[in-house]
Scaffold this motif. Structure first.
Motif, PDB file in Angstrom:
ATOM      1  N   ASN A   1      34.410  19.968  57.124  1.00 43.91           N
ATOM      2  CA  ASN A   1      34.856  19.656  56.019  1.00 43.91           C
ATOM      3  C   ASN A   1      34.569  20.788  55.062  1.00 43.91           C
ATOM      4  O   ASN A   1      34.154  20.764  53.755  1.00 43.91           O
ATOM      5  CB  ASN A   1      33.904  18.416  55.376  1.00 43.91           C
ATOM      6  CG  ASN A   1      34.864  17.816  54.234  1.00 43.91           C
ATOM      7  OD1 ASN A   1      35.834  17.492  54.280  1.00 43.91           O
ATOM      8  ND2 ASN A   1      34.024  17.431  53.156  1.00 43.91           N
ATOM      9  N   SER A   2      35.227  22.035  55.294  1.00 44.83           N
ATOM     10  CA  SER A   2      35.096  23.207  54.517  1.00 44.83           C
ATOM     11  C   SER A   2      36.565  23.773  54.488  1.00 44.83           C
ATOM     12  O   SER A   2      37.269  23.580  55.366  1.00 44.83           O
ATOM     13  CB  SER A   2      34.240  24.355  54.985  1.00 44.83           C
ATOM     14  OG  SER A   2      34.583  24.824  56.355  1.00 44.83           O
TER      15      SER A   2
ATOM     16  N   GLU B   1      32.243  26.906  41.125  1.00 43.39           N
ATOM     17  CA  GLU B   1      30.970  27.312  41.747  1.00 43.39           C
ATOM     18  C   GLU B   1      30.278  26.057  42.195  1.00 43.39           C
ATOM     19  O   GLU B   1      29.284  26.171  43.056  1.00 43.39           O
ATOM     20  CB  GLU B   1      30.285  28.041  40.792  1.00 43.39           C
ATOM     21  CG  GLU B   1      30.963  29.506  40.618  1.00 43.39           C
ATOM     22  CD  GLU B   1      30.201  30.447  39.454  1.00 43.39           C
ATOM     23  OE1 GLU B   1      29.776  31.363  39.817  1.00 43.39           O
ATOM     24  OE2 GLU B   1      30.222  29.752  38.388  1.00 43.39           O
ATOM     25  N   GLN B   2      30.403  24.826  41.631  1.00 42.69           N
ATOM     26  CA  GLN B   2      29.564  23.848  41.761  1.00 42.69           C
ATOM     27  C   GLN B   2      30.370  23.060  43.101  1.00 42.69           C
ATOM     28  O   GLN B   2      29.742  22.001  43.662  1.00 42.69           O
ATOM     29  CB  GLN B   2      29.812  22.767  40.695  1.00 42.69           C
ATOM     30  CG  GLN B   2      29.420  23.304  39.244  1.00 42.69           C
ATOM     31  CD  GLN B   2      29.367  22.246  38.071  1.00 42.69           C
ATOM     32  OE1 GLN B   2      29.327  20.910  38.288  1.00 42.69           O
ATOM     33  NE2 GLN B   2      29.651  22.861  37.134  1.00 42.69           N
ATOM     34  N   HIS B   3      31.463  23.575  43.779  1.00 40.47           N
ATOM     35  CA  HIS B   3      32.179  23.053  44.840  1.00 40.47           C
ATOM     36  C   HIS B   3      32.217  23.665  45.873  1.00 40.47           C
ATOM     37  O   HIS B   3      32.824  23.567  46.995  1.00 40.47           O
ATOM     38  CB  HIS B   3      33.544  22.562  44.493  1.00 40.47           C
ATOM     39  CG  HIS B   3      33.291  21.437  43.191  1.00 40.47           C
ATOM     40  ND1 HIS B   3      33.003  20.036  43.390  1.00 40.47           N
ATOM     41  CD2 HIS B   3      33.965  21.593  41.876  1.00 40.47           C
ATOM     42  CE1 HIS B   3      32.965  19.501  42.177  1.00 40.47           C
ATOM     43  NE2 HIS B   3      33.608  20.572  41.439  1.00 40.47           N
ATOM     44  N   THR B   4      31.314  24.891  46.099  1.00 43.28           N
ATOM     45  CA  THR B   4      31.300  25.725  47.324  1.00 43.28           C
ATOM     46  C   THR B   4      30.582  25.029  48.418  1.00 43.28           C
ATOM     47  O   THR B   4      29.819  24.087  48.014  1.00 43.28           O
ATOM     48  CB  THR B   4      30.709  26.966  47.227  1.00 43.28           C
ATOM     49  OG1 THR B   4      29.223  26.707  46.539  1.00 43.28           O
ATOM     50  CG2 THR B   4      31.539  27.758  45.905  1.00 43.28           C
ATOM     51  N   TRP B   5      30.978  25.318  49.600  1.00 39.16           N
ATOM     52  CA  TRP B   5      30.331  24.738  50.712  1.00 39.16           C
ATOM     53  C   TRP B   5      28.916  25.057  51.218  1.00 39.16           C
ATOM     54  O   TRP B   5      28.696  26.346  51.014  1.00 39.16           O
ATOM     55  CB  TRP B   5      31.228  25.110  51.954  1.00 39.16           C
ATOM     56  CG  TRP B   5      31.102  24.240  53.212  1.00 39.16           C
ATOM     57  CD1 TRP B   5      31.583  22.853  53.620  1.00 39.16           C
ATOM     58  CD2 TRP B   5      30.209  24.424  54.460  1.00 39.16           C
ATOM     59  NE1 TRP B   5      30.879  22.659  54.881  1.00 39.16           N
ATOM     60  CE2 TRP B   5      30.205  23.519  55.310  1.00 39.16           C
ATOM     61  CE3 TRP B   5      29.481  25.829  54.764  1.00 39.16           C
ATOM     62  CZ2 TRP B   5      29.401  23.454  56.429  1.00 39.16           C
ATOM     63  CZ3 TRP B   5      28.671  25.643  55.824  1.00 39.16           C
ATOM     64  CH2 TRP B   5      28.802  24.752  56.604  1.00 39.16           C
TER      65      TRP B   5
ATOM     66  N   PRO C   1      32.862  29.615  56.414  1.00 38.47           N
ATOM     67  CA  PRO C   1      31.398  29.749  56.545  1.00 38.47           C
ATOM     68  C   PRO C   1      30.735  29.388  57.832  1.00 38.47           C
ATOM     69  O   PRO C   1      29.615  29.509  57.865  1.00 38.47           O
ATOM     70  CB  PRO C   1      31.056  28.689  55.248  1.00 38.47           C
ATOM     71  CG  PRO C   1      31.624  27.683  55.631  1.00 38.47           C
ATOM     72  CD  PRO C   1      33.185  28.191  55.873  1.00 38.47           C
ATOM     73  N   LEU C   2      31.586  29.203  58.967  1.00 36.83           N
ATOM     74  CA  LEU C   2      30.805  28.602  60.012  1.00 36.83           C
ATOM     75  C   LEU C   2      30.263  29.938  61.012  1.00 36.83           C
ATOM     76  O   LEU C   2      29.611  29.748  62.041  1.00 36.83           O
ATOM     77  CB  LEU C   2      31.787  27.641  61.041  1.00 36.83           C
ATOM     78  CG  LEU C   2      32.238  26.575  60.190  1.00 36.83           C
ATOM     79  CD1 LEU C   2      33.207  25.525  61.032  1.00 36.83           C
ATOM     80  CD2 LEU C   2      31.098  25.692  59.471  1.00 36.83           C
TER      81      LEU C   2
END
Length: 276
Positions: free
Chosen positions: A252-253, A272-276, A171-172
């Protein structure tokens, strides 16, 4: 195990075991010897140097393809030559910029004798290995260091398939693909404790993977060595079909893509609760 493969494996075993021994020895020095002692830095740097040269030798040995080794005498000659002359080289800048380099010379301490002694001890071990000792060598998973040309080819394939345009990826860095998701690394690693990615990949017939880094040494590895973790360099993992990917970043992704992502989502009920 064929004798030439056994010799190659024995050399890998030796370098790994002895390098770890000397690295642990540096910890013992720190814990047991006063820093004010005159030879403290000499002992510490010599121990580091011994560990370092064995790691360098092992890396060069792993540039040899264990599947393509010649007869045992030719293999022995190659390994002995590596033991005598292997030198640290700057890691290959695959996509990123090289990190700052440090040198033992900065401390004004000569460790040449320690390094020479470690080379000689290694070469004596390789030269003296008997047939019975080779027959007793325990196998190691396949691991081969990629050449610069192989690295260039793999990076080109990976960039084209997964829209990777720099050292950082989703996601960077923006990416238009829909079949990728980035997770918080801590949460992802906790999930992996109960659901083995190695098992999932093996179930699809994958036996070897590619480990690519934005900087440094890269590998073709046995699936059992798959460990998608950030080590100071951005890491990417895939296999020949390029139909799955894992990316570990410095933020940390951990990003997954392709069919592996779908399988993880199917088994991770609250992903879904642990997406970056």
């Amino acid at each position: 195990m064929l004798a030439n493969l056994a010799l190659h494996t024995a050399a890998r075993h030796y370098c790994q075991t002895q390098s770890n021994y000397w690295y642990q020895h540096t910890t013992e020095i720190r814990q047991t010897i006063p820093r004010a002692q005159n030879n403290y830095q000499q002992m510490l740097l010599e121990s580091y140097a011994r560990s370092d040269i064995l790691t360098i030798i092992r890396t060069e040995i792993e540039r040899l393809d264990a599947d393509q080794l010649d007869n045992i005498e030719t293999t022995r000659d190659l390994i002995l030559q590596i033991g005598r002359v292997a030198q640290k080289t700057l890691p290959h800048p695959n996509m990123g910029q090289p990190p700052p380099q440090t040198s033992q010379a900065t401390f004004g301490i000569n460790v040449d004798d320690a390094v020479s002694n470690e080379r000689e001890t290694f070469c004596t071990y390789i030269q003296d290995l008997s047939d019975s000792q080779l027959q007793a060598v325990q196998p190691l998973p396949y691991q081969r260091v990629l050449s610069p040309d192989e690295s260039k080819t793999k990076w080109c394939q990976l960039r084209n398939r997964w829209q990777i345009t720099g050292p950082y990826w989703h996601p960077l860095h923006p990416c238009s693909l829909s079949n990728i998701t980035a997770f918080d690394t801590d949460a992802f690693e906790e999930f992996c404790r109960s659901c083995s990615l190695i098992d999932q990949l093996s179930a699809h017939g994958i036996t070897r993977i590619w480990e690519l880094r934005d900087y440094g040494i890269e590998y073709e590895q046995d699936i059992s060595l798959f460990d998608p973790a950030y080590t100071g360099y951005e890491g990417y993992w895939t296999s020949d079909k390029l139909d799955w990917i894992v990316y570990a970043s410095h933020e940390n992704s951990t990003t997954l893509g392709g069919w592996l992502l779908e399988e993880v989502k199917a088994q991770w009920s609250d992903w879904e609760q642990h997406t970056w």
